[in-house]
Scaffold this active site. Sequence first.
Site, PDB file in Angstrom:
ATOM      1  N   GLU A   2     101.568 117.874  13.398  1.00  0.00           N
ATOM      2  CA  GLU A   2     102.853 118.270  14.004  1.00  0.00           C
ATOM      3  C   GLU A   2     102.974 119.787  14.071  1.00  0.00           C
ATOM      4  O   GLU A   2     102.837 120.470  13.045  1.00  0.00           O
ATOM      5  CB  GLU A   2     104.001 117.684  13.161  1.00  0.00           C
ATOM      6  N   LYS A  55     112.398 113.669   5.371  1.00  0.00           N
ATOM      7  CA  LYS A  55     111.180 113.670   6.209  1.00  0.00           C
ATOM      8  C   LYS A  55     110.687 115.114   6.371  1.00  0.00           C
ATOM      9  O   LYS A  55     109.484 115.376   6.351  1.00  0.00           O
ATOM     10  CB  LYS A  55     111.482 113.025   7.573  1.00  0.00           C
ATOM     11  N   ASP A 110      96.698 110.182  -2.305  1.00  0.00           N
ATOM     12  CA  ASP A 110      97.261 108.988  -1.671  1.00  0.00           C
ATOM     13  C   ASP A 110      98.677 109.298  -1.190  1.00  0.00           C
ATOM     14  O   ASP A 110      99.623 109.287  -1.981  1.00  0.00           O
ATOM     15  CB  ASP A 110      97.248 107.860  -2.706  1.00  0.00           C
ATOM     16  N   HIS A 148     110.002 124.727  17.914  1.00  0.00           N
ATOM     17  CA  HIS A 148     109.157 123.547  18.001  1.00  0.00           C
ATOM     18  C   HIS A 148     108.555 123.442  19.396  1.00  0.00           C
ATOM     19  O   HIS A 148     107.376 123.143  19.552  1.00  0.00           O
ATOM     20  CB  HIS A 148     110.018 122.327  17.708  1.00  0.00           C
TER      21      HIS A 148
HETATM   22  P1  NAD Z   1      89.912 106.887 -10.594  1.00  0.00           P
HETATM   23  O1  NAD Z   1      89.962 105.612 -11.338  1.00  0.00           O
HETATM   24  O2  NAD Z   1      88.913 107.032  -9.507  1.00  0.00           O
HETATM   25  O3  NAD Z   1      89.717 108.108 -11.603  1.00  0.00           O
HETATM   26  C1  NAD Z   1      90.440 108.237 -12.785  1.00  0.00           C
HETATM   27  C2  NAD Z   1      89.508 108.143 -13.961  1.00  0.00           C
HETATM   28  O4  NAD Z   1      88.706 109.321 -14.038  1.00  0.00           O
HETATM   29  C3  NAD Z   1      90.231 108.053 -15.273  1.00  0.00           C
HETATM   30  O5  NAD Z   1      90.621 106.732 -15.543  1.00  0.00           O
HETATM   31  C4  NAD Z   1      89.201 108.606 -16.244  1.00  0.00           C
HETATM   32  O6  NAD Z   1      88.346 107.563 -16.713  1.00  0.00           O
HETATM   33  C5  NAD Z   1      88.347 109.541 -15.388  1.00  0.00           C
HETATM   34  N1  NAD Z   1      88.572 110.981 -15.707  1.00  0.00           N
HETATM   35  C6  NAD Z   1      87.601 111.911 -15.878  1.00  0.00           C
HETATM   36  N2  NAD Z   1      88.145 113.119 -16.138  1.00  0.00           N
HETATM   37  C7  NAD Z   1      89.470 112.964 -16.159  1.00  0.00           C
HETATM   38  C8  NAD Z   1      90.566 113.860 -16.358  1.00  0.00           C
HETATM   39  N3  NAD Z   1      90.422 115.173 -16.617  1.00  0.00           N
HETATM   40  N4  NAD Z   1      91.817 113.368 -16.234  1.00  0.00           N
HETATM   41  C9  NAD Z   1      92.027 112.069 -15.945  1.00  0.00           C
HETATM   42  N5  NAD Z   1      91.021 111.182 -15.774  1.00  0.00           N
HETATM   43  C10 NAD Z   1      89.746 111.616 -15.868  1.00  0.00           C
HETATM   44  O7  NAD Z   1      91.300 107.275  -9.936  1.00  0.00           O
HETATM   45  P2  NAD Z   1      92.804 106.974 -10.275  1.00  0.00           P
HETATM   46  O8  NAD Z   1      93.485 108.301 -10.277  1.00  0.00           O
HETATM   47  O9  NAD Z   1      92.991 106.104 -11.466  1.00  0.00           O
HETATM   48  O10 NAD Z   1      93.276 106.134  -8.991  1.00  0.00           O
HETATM   49  C11 NAD Z   1      93.570 106.764  -7.787  1.00  0.00           C
HETATM   50  C12 NAD Z   1      93.268 105.852  -6.621  1.00  0.00           C
HETATM   51  O11 NAD Z   1      93.922 104.598  -6.773  1.00  0.00           O
HETATM   52  C13 NAD Z   1      93.757 106.417  -5.335  1.00  0.00           C
HETATM   53  O12 NAD Z   1      92.673 106.411  -4.428  1.00  0.00           O
HETATM   54  C14 NAD Z   1      94.824 105.412  -4.869  1.00  0.00           C
HETATM   55  O13 NAD Z   1      94.831 105.330  -3.471  1.00  0.00           O
HETATM   56  C15 NAD Z   1      94.386 104.157  -5.507  1.00  0.00           C
HETATM   57  N6  NAD Z   1      95.396 103.096  -5.732  1.00  0.00           N
HETATM   58  C16 NAD Z   1      96.732 103.314  -5.584  1.00  0.00           C
HETATM   59  C17 NAD Z   1      97.640 102.290  -5.846  1.00  0.00           C
HETATM   60  C18 NAD Z   1      99.105 102.558  -5.747  1.00  0.00           C
HETATM   61  O14 NAD Z   1      99.501 103.698  -5.526  1.00  0.00           O
HETATM   62  N7  NAD Z   1      99.979 101.582  -5.904  1.00  0.00           N
HETATM   63  C19 NAD Z   1      97.162 101.033  -6.260  1.00  0.00           C
HETATM   64  C20 NAD Z   1      95.781 100.846  -6.396  1.00  0.00           C
HETATM   65  C21 NAD Z   1      94.905 101.897  -6.136  1.00  0.00           C
END
Ligand code: NAD
Length: 434
Positions: free
Chosen positions: A81, A270, A286, A384
């Site tokens: 946009e 928005k 996300d 805009h």
């Molecule tokens: P992930 O599981 O890929 O990574 C997180 C993991 O990285 C941690 O559990 C840990 O084991 C590791 N890690 C290493 N260094 C770390 C640090 N310094 N801090 C924290 N963790 C560290 O990712 P995530 O963040 O658990 O999940 C994100 C994804 O989940 C996004 O892609 C999202 O789209 C998706 N998702 C979203 C929903 C929702 O929003 N309702 C539901 C399901 C999945």
Amino acid sequence: MTNSRLSGLYNLSVAQRRAKVTESAPLPADLLSVYDTGGLSVDAADHMVENSVGMHALPVGIGLNFIVNGRDVLVPMVIEEPSVVAGASFMAKLARAAGGFFAKADEPLMIGQMQVLDAADLHSARLALLEHKASLLDEADAIDPILKKFGGGARDLQVRIIEDSPVGPFLVVHLVYDVRDAMGANAVNTACERLAPRVEAITGGRVHLRILSNLADRRLARVRCTVPVQELAFSDPDGRTYSGEQVRDGIIAAYAFAAADPYRAATHNKGIMNGVDAIVIATGNDWRAIEAGAHAYAARSGRYTSLSTWGTDADGNLVGTLEMPMAVGIIGGATKVHPAAQAALKLMGIQSAAELAEIIVSVGLAQNMAALRALATEGIQRGHMSLHARQVAIAAGATGDMIEGIARRMVEEKVVRIDRAEELMKEAEKQPKQ
Ligand code: NAD
């Protein structure tokens, strides 16, 4: 040290802009070349989603003039946009005069939910769970040893009774989990799934859903900024002048509309999300999760309202605040595997998810101010339209220098429409070549 005050960037070519941006911060000269392709290969995309057929590109603009918590930041903004990057940058320039944006993110606490159905007595099941809280938290804490190593893990267990639902009353368990630098959805979902059998054993019920809540109200990010009232004075291109007080009061009255009316609040928020999403996307986070959290939080009182506030300080300066859930990560999801997301984090010099959240809300607040200022004065369309006119010119088939020429004519005529762009194209094609 980064310098985000890059005047005249607008007038440079893309190559010159890249050079200027990387020279203004301690960054590798080729950092922004990742944006030639958007950073992903067809092969990499194939590993990210099902039935992949390739990639979908969006422009990246650099948000300028931002000072967040005393640090200059160059902000990569992915958005289709027009006006958003310019609007946010201009407001960040006005806020600089009073030190920029002051932001603070909460601890990264996410909520995982377990829906417990079929428990015989909800009140005693609730108390039984609370009696076992310590051991349940110990168990949940051990589920992600990496997260634990970085200082994260289970923090709290809350149990609610939902009295009224289409299937009658049931229990909801909230597992509060510190996810450190991750967005945390996978970590929290895993913990809920693993804890569910013990919750069933304790309650005698059946754990149905086990999933993160996107209403991340334990993980808010807050920001405030002050704009000295004299910075707000300006003249529009028709020669109308606005005093700082007029603009300030216009912004506050516009905010009052959003505070009181959900129809206006939806559009007001928005505008905030124009700034927020642009960075969330640039960093591979996300944006649906952020959108869901923002709007659920805006409706927390039972009536949907503004996420931001605007008022004055004791000296009559304009003061803005924004508070919203900000579940973003710099580890996990696409943030780590997407090369453009990695470049975006580098460009901003981000070291933690909290720091990213603080920059995102700052840009959201700046973007909100840009929209309110335009709406409260000359109207949104002028600024805009000049940018929109370029897109209309391109849609009509204009290329190269023709884009600017046709866009300028349409803006002068105040007729920005594809049929006019096509007529102007025909006229231009009839002109003898110089
Ligand atoms: P992930 O599981 O890929 O990574 C997180 C993991 O990285 C941690 O559990 C840990 O084991 C590791 N890690 C290493 N260094 C770390 C640090 N310094 N801090 C924290 N963790 C560290 O990712 P995530 O963040 O658990 O999940 C994100 C994804 O989940 C996004 O892609 C999202 O789209 C998706 N998702 C979203 C929903 C929702 O929003 N309702 C539901 C399901 C999945």
